[in-house]
Scaffold this active site. Structure first.
Site, PDB file in Angstrom:
ATOM      1  N   ARG A 187       0.908  -0.686  -0.173  1.00  0.00           N
ATOM      2  CA  ARG A 187       0.288   0.007  -0.269  1.00  0.00           C
ATOM      3  C   ARG A 187       0.905   1.318   0.076  1.00  0.00           C
ATOM      4  NH1 ARG A 187      -4.648   3.176   3.674  1.00  0.00           N
ATOM      5  NH2 ARG A 187      -6.002   3.352   1.951  1.00  0.00           N
ATOM      6  N   HIS A 195       0.628   4.592  -2.877  1.00  0.00           N
ATOM      7  CA  HIS A 195       0.436   5.328  -2.409  1.00  0.00           C
ATOM      8  C   HIS A 195       1.316   6.622  -3.211  1.00  0.00           C
ATOM      9  CE1 HIS A 195      -3.696   5.233  -0.118  1.00  0.00           C
ATOM     10  NE2 HIS A 195      -3.424   3.868  -0.742  1.00  0.00           N
ATOM     11  N   HIS A 231      -6.012  -6.411  -3.721  1.00  0.00           N
ATOM     12  CA  HIS A 231      -6.540  -6.412  -2.881  1.00  0.00           C
ATOM     13  C   HIS A 231      -7.182  -7.657  -2.438  1.00  0.00           C
ATOM     14  CE1 HIS A 231      -8.862  -2.009  -2.834  1.00  0.00           C
ATOM     15  NE2 HIS A 231      -7.067  -2.248  -2.126  1.00  0.00           N
ATOM     16  N   TRP A 255     -10.389  -9.146   2.809  1.00  0.00           N
ATOM     17  CA  TRP A 255     -10.966  -9.459   1.470  1.00  0.00           C
ATOM     18  C   TRP A 255     -11.262 -10.474   1.531  1.00  0.00           C
ATOM     19  CZ3 TRP A 255      -8.120  -4.714   1.528  1.00  0.00           C
ATOM     20  CH2 TRP A 255      -8.463  -3.454   1.547  1.00  0.00           C
TER      21      TRP A 255
HETATM   22  C1  HEM Z   1      -6.296  -0.902   1.860  1.00  0.00           C
HETATM   23  C2  HEM Z   1      -9.320   1.961  -0.834  1.00  0.00           C
HETATM   24  C3  HEM Z   1      -6.626   0.329  -5.004  1.00  0.00           C
HETATM   25  C4  HEM Z   1      -2.945  -2.043  -2.334  1.00  0.00           C
HETATM   26  C5  HEM Z   1      -7.390  -0.507   1.450  1.00  0.00           C
HETATM   27  C6  HEM Z   1      -8.172  -0.109   2.561  1.00  0.00           C
HETATM   28  C7  HEM Z   1      -8.617   1.339   1.440  1.00  0.00           C
HETATM   29  C8  HEM Z   1      -8.711   1.049  -0.033  1.00  0.00           C
HETATM   30  C9  HEM Z   1     -10.309   2.139   2.242  1.00  0.00           C
HETATM   31  C10 HEM Z   1      -7.868   0.319   3.985  1.00  0.00           C
HETATM   32  C11 HEM Z   1      -7.357   1.286   4.384  1.00  0.00           C
HETATM   33  C12 HEM Z   1      -6.620   0.734   5.903  1.00  0.00           C
HETATM   34  O1  HEM Z   1      -7.892   0.580   6.907  1.00  0.00           O
HETATM   35  O2  HEM Z   1      -5.570  -0.243   6.209  1.00  0.00           O
HETATM   36  C13 HEM Z   1      -8.490   1.460  -2.234  1.00  0.00           C
HETATM   37  C14 HEM Z   1      -9.180   1.947  -2.977  1.00  0.00           C
HETATM   38  C15 HEM Z   1      -8.454   1.620  -4.278  1.00  0.00           C
HETATM   39  C16 HEM Z   1      -7.648   0.909  -3.888  1.00  0.00           C
HETATM   40  C17 HEM Z   1     -10.585   2.985  -3.100  1.00  0.00           C
HETATM   41  C18 HEM Z   1      -9.160   2.530  -5.913  1.00  0.00           C
HETATM   42  C19 HEM Z   1     -10.358   2.342  -6.306  1.00  0.00           C
HETATM   43  C20 HEM Z   1      -5.764  -0.970  -4.629  1.00  0.00           C
HETATM   44  C21 HEM Z   1      -4.210  -0.274  -5.265  1.00  0.00           C
HETATM   45  C22 HEM Z   1      -3.273  -1.275  -4.767  1.00  0.00           C
HETATM   46  C23 HEM Z   1      -3.945  -1.297  -3.502  1.00  0.00           C
HETATM   47  C24 HEM Z   1      -4.215  -0.036  -7.082  1.00  0.00           C
HETATM   48  C25 HEM Z   1      -1.633  -2.087  -5.197  1.00  0.00           C
HETATM   49  C26 HEM Z   1      -2.202  -1.843  -6.132  1.00  0.00           C
HETATM   50  C27 HEM Z   1      -4.173  -1.715  -1.291  1.00  0.00           C
HETATM   51  C28 HEM Z   1      -3.736  -3.172  -0.401  1.00  0.00           C
HETATM   52  C29 HEM Z   1      -4.303  -2.641   0.879  1.00  0.00           C
HETATM   53  C30 HEM Z   1      -5.532  -1.739   0.454  1.00  0.00           C
HETATM   54  C31 HEM Z   1      -2.651  -3.578  -0.403  1.00  0.00           C
HETATM   55  C32 HEM Z   1      -3.864  -3.370   2.594  1.00  0.00           C
HETATM   56  C33 HEM Z   1      -3.623  -2.911   3.592  1.00  0.00           C
HETATM   57  C34 HEM Z   1      -3.011  -2.757   4.555  1.00  0.00           C
HETATM   58  O3  HEM Z   1      -3.727  -4.366   5.138  1.00  0.00           O
HETATM   59  O4  HEM Z   1      -2.662  -2.321   5.344  1.00  0.00           O
HETATM   60  N1  HEM Z   1      -7.086   0.147  -0.323  1.00  0.00           N
HETATM   61  N2  HEM Z   1      -7.498   1.079  -2.601  1.00  0.00           N
HETATM   62  N3  HEM Z   1      -5.055  -0.931  -3.130  1.00  0.00           N
HETATM   63  N4  HEM Z   1      -4.872  -1.128  -0.826  1.00  0.00           N
HETATM   64 FE1  HEM Z   1      -6.040  -0.144  -2.271  1.00  0.00          FE
END
Ligand code: HEM
Length: 285
Positions: free
Chosen positions: A44, A48, A171, A187
């Site tokens: 993440r 970002h 995700h 997820w």
């Molecule tokens: C986690 C939104 C696209 C990788 C999350 C979380 C949100 C989110 C709300 C939870 C954060 C938290 O509460 O810790 C989104 C939205 C996206 C998007 C709205 C696009 C429409 C992506 C993309 C990637 C990604 C493109 C990587 C290529 C991750 C990963 C997590 C995460 C690995 C887990 C983080 C953790 O476990 O701490 N995302 N995301 N996301 N996202 Fe996304």
């Protein structure tokens, strides 16, 4: 005669492999966190750091590592990413020659490979910039929105429908935290393994709106313990997106190939590389 001046240290692929190995070994050692791995939050961070890119102005992107500074570190979308930046600090101390911008992207590539994901070829060349290069808030996606927003945000980076869907397949990893995004839960049941489970569940499971006081999110009917964000559900509501969801749900190899290509592209947006060659790092074990 050893009086000739030494040039600057020019790291080779072997030096970057040492950095990779150090990250991989720290990932293997530090298991007392979330579902047992810092890997998801490293992915993440890499995303970002890179996803702020704007193709019109050429601003943002992984080059700069400006999330080190407020205001960017305080943007709502970046809540919780200090955990990932702090995780990489001992690596930066051990290899002071690597830039934060190279380190954060290498951390993401390493985390995906170490989670049994596809190979992520990577190249160095990013330079750290100062606080003046911080991007404005609002460049990263808002999970509460719909397909129009997903297209707006990702086309600003230069991605097409197929690439957007592939990227969001990350995700498969990790979870949402109420104290970071307000959303809650993982997820799928193996949040430390990189697979096409996100797509399979999106297609095969029945998703209903979660009954709670938090933001709108969706719950699987079978166990009631998994989650999808509104933007995740947008991928099956929208016909242009759905055909790719179905392709990836059916074929993990196709997902791995297309995810790798687009993740490499994401990490390189806006970076003025001096080298064409990418390194393929050896995974641990
Ligand atoms: C986690 C939104 C696209 C990788 C999350 C979380 C949100 C989110 C709300 C939870 C954060 C938290 O509460 O810790 C989104 C939205 C996206 C998007 C709205 C696009 C429409 C992506 C993309 C990637 C990604 C493109 C990587 C290529 C991750 C990963 C997590 C995460 C690995 C887990 C983080 C953790 O476990 O701490 N995302 N995301 N996301 N996202 Fe996304």
């Amino acid at each position: 005669d050893d009086s000739s001046p030494k040039g600057p240290f020019v790291p080779t692929q072997a030096d970057y492999q040492k950095v990779y190995d150090a990250i991989a070994s720290r990932l293997a050692d530090e298991t007392d966190y979330d579902d047992g791995s810092y890997g998801p939050v490293l992915v993440r961070l890499a995303w970002h750091a890179s996803g702020t890119y704007d193709k019109e102005t050429g601003t943002g992107g992984s080059n700069g590592a400006t999330m080190r500074f407020a205001p960017e570190s305080d943007h709502g979308a970046n809540a919780g990413l200090k955990t990932a930046r702090d995780f990489l600090e001992p690596i930066k101390a051990q290899f002071p020659w690597i830039t934060y911008s190279d380190l954060w992207t290498l951390g993401g590539a390493c985390a995906i490979q170490e989670a049994s994901g596809p190979t992520i070829p990577w190249r160095p060349g990013r330079e750290d910039r100062d606080v003046a290069a911080c991007t404005p808030d609002g460049r990263l996606p808002d999970a509460a929105k719909d397909q129009r927003h997903v297209r707006d945000i990702f086309s600003r980076m230069g991605f097409d429908d197929r690439e957007m869907v592939a990227l969001i397949g990350a995700h498969a990893l990790g979870r949402c935290h109420t104290d970071r995004s307000g959303f809650d839960g993982p997820w799928n049941f193996s949040p430390t393994l990189f697979t096409n489970e996100f797509f399979r569940l999106l297609v095969e499971e029945k998703w209903t709106q979660k009954k709670w006081n938090g933001p709108t999110q969706f719950t699987d009917k079978t166990t009631g313990t998994l989650m999808m964000l509104p933007t995740d559900m947008a991928l099956v509501k929208d016909k242009g997106f759905k055909k790719h969801v179905e392709r990836y749900a059916k074929d993990n190899d196709v997902f791995f190939k297309e995810f790798s290509d687009v993740f490499v592209k994401l990490l390189e947006l806006g970076v003025p590389f001096k080298t064409e060659d990418r390194f393929v790092f050896k995974t641990s074990e």
